[in-house]
Design an enzyme around this catalytic site. Structure first.
Site, PDB file in Angstrom:
ATOM      1  N   HIS A 168       0.717  -0.910  -0.198  1.00  0.00           N
ATOM      2  CA  HIS A 168      -0.178   0.101   0.212  1.00  0.00           C
ATOM      3  C   HIS A 168       1.133   1.721  -0.031  1.00  0.00           C
ATOM      4  O   HIS A 168       0.768   2.949  -0.265  1.00  0.00           O
ATOM      5  CB  HIS A 168      -0.602   0.086   1.563  1.00  0.00           C
ATOM      6  CG  HIS A 168      -1.894  -0.884   1.447  1.00  0.00           C
ATOM      7  ND1 HIS A 168      -3.049  -1.160   0.009  1.00  0.00           N
ATOM      8  CD2 HIS A 168      -2.205  -2.244   2.029  1.00  0.00           C
ATOM      9  CE1 HIS A 168      -3.364  -2.573   0.396  1.00  0.00           C
ATOM     10  NE2 HIS A 168      -3.007  -3.058   2.072  1.00  0.00           N
ATOM     11  N   HIS A 209      -6.548  -7.346   0.390  1.00  0.00           N
ATOM     12  CA  HIS A 209      -6.567  -5.735  -0.423  1.00  0.00           C
ATOM     13  C   HIS A 209      -5.731  -5.593  -1.457  1.00  0.00           C
ATOM     14  O   HIS A 209      -5.254  -6.166  -2.004  1.00  0.00           O
ATOM     15  CB  HIS A 209      -5.552  -5.137   0.446  1.00  0.00           C
ATOM     16  CG  HIS A 209      -6.231  -5.370   1.900  1.00  0.00           C
ATOM     17  ND1 HIS A 209      -5.857  -6.258   3.277  1.00  0.00           N
ATOM     18  CD2 HIS A 209      -7.432  -4.938   2.909  1.00  0.00           C
ATOM     19  CE1 HIS A 209      -6.197  -6.141   4.153  1.00  0.00           C
ATOM     20  NE2 HIS A 209      -7.940  -5.566   4.235  1.00  0.00           N
TER      21      HIS A 209
HETATM   22 ZN   LIG Z   1      -3.872  -7.460   3.094  1.00  0.00          ZN
END
Ligand SMILES: [Zn+2]
Length: 320
Positions: free
Chosen positions: A127, A166
């Site tokens: 991320h 994610h």
């Molecule tokens: Zn994750």
């Protein structure tokens, strides 16, 4: 070579976490390694100590200003490194440097043929952006590895495959217009889960359009949906004949994770590792580096990550 697989272990790597009781706590590496020992994998791999890295290397991917900010907040141990998910703690800079350094050490060993594949359990911090932290991720080791493969080793076509629940937004948006970064990401639909990105229509920008594959799956999707989508990932990646494969095998896509809603079993992670290993053997002398990614149910991450390592070891004899 006694075995072809390096695994990175040690307190310096385990320390990357946000305190006892936090989903991303410092006990994650230990949970994995305990399972590895229980199943006898520990004797079959090359155990490697964590390696750190200097800021010049981080700045192959991250901005100078951001690295300076992490160093300063690591000294004070105060505040957040993003909008509120990723707190600073004293020493977080040093801990994050061990994550990146270990991944780069693994890259080097693979390219020097000291091993064929590698696994860094505390890594795959997908991320983090070039100029900020995000979602428990301080430095994006995947991004630094991609830039390093280009700058230091002269590789061009790199495949990044991500099965964490994610979306790997920090990698996707940093290389969205890079036509030689082949990106494939299976994740929970962003309408239901952080970070909210990774729609099917997001296929890359400009001349890189078509070099990225995002497959969002609905909450509750299990192995059947995974296998169906995986076929597309494999066909997609193979057409580009990658020179190196990075695999983010986040275990938070397994049923029972406390913060996501996918319902795979660890068999999905094993299958992905097996198939990517075959692709790597076919196209790039086995150059496959797996990174642990997310996973907040300790039992799940232990089973998924050991399944990945076991798959990487397949076809190599078990020592007697
Ligand atoms: Zn994750």
């Amino acid at each position: 070579m006694p075995t072809p697989v390096c695994v990175y272990l040690g307190d310096d790597l385990a320390r990357y976490g946000f305190g006892e009781g936090h989903p991303f706590g410092p006990d994650r590496l230990g949970a994995f390694w305990h399972q590895a020992q229980t199943s006898g994998l520990d004797a079959r791999v090359i155990q490697c100590a964590p390696v750190s890295v200097g800021r010049a290397i981080l700045e192959r991917f991250h901005t100078q200003d951001y690295v300076t900010r992490v160093i300063e907040q690591s000294a004070s141990g105060e505040g957040y490194l993003d909008c509120g998910d990723t707190p600073a703690f004293p020493g977080i800079y040093e801990a994050a440097c061990f994550v990146v350094g270990s991944v780069l050490d693994a890259v080097e060993r693979i390219l020097n043929a000291e091993c064929r594949h590698a696994f860094v359990p505390i890594a795959g911090l997908h991320h983090a952006r070039r100029d900020s932290a995000a979602g428990f991720c301080v430095f994006n080791d995947c991004g630094v590895a991609i830039e390093t493969l280009r700058l230091q080793y002269g590789l061009r076509r790199i495949a990044y495959v991500d099965i964490d629940a994610h979306h790997g937004d920090g990698v996707f948006y940093s290389f969205e217009d890079d036509m030689e970064l082949i990106f494939a990401d299976l994740h929970e639909d962003g309408r239901f889960l952080y970070p909210g990105t990774g729609r099917e229509e997001e296929t890359g920008a400009g001349e890189a359009r078509g070099t990225k594959l995002n497959i969002p799956l609905p909450p509750g999707a299990g192995d059947a949906q995974f296998y169906l989508a995986w076929e597309r990932v494999e066909t997609f990646v193979e057409q580009y004949r990658p020179e190196f494969i990075l695999f983010q095998c986040g275990a938070d896509s397994i049923a029972g994770d406390p913060i996501t809603h996918l319902r795979y079993t660890p068999a999905a992670h094993r299958h992905a590792a097996q198939r990517l290993k075959q692709l790597a053997e076919k196209h790039c002398q086995g150059r496959l580096l797996a990174m642990g990614g997310g996973g907040y149910n300790r039992g799940n991450l232990a089973l998924a990550w050991t399944a990945v390592v076991d798959a990487l070891l397949a076809d190599w004899p078990v020592p007697v």
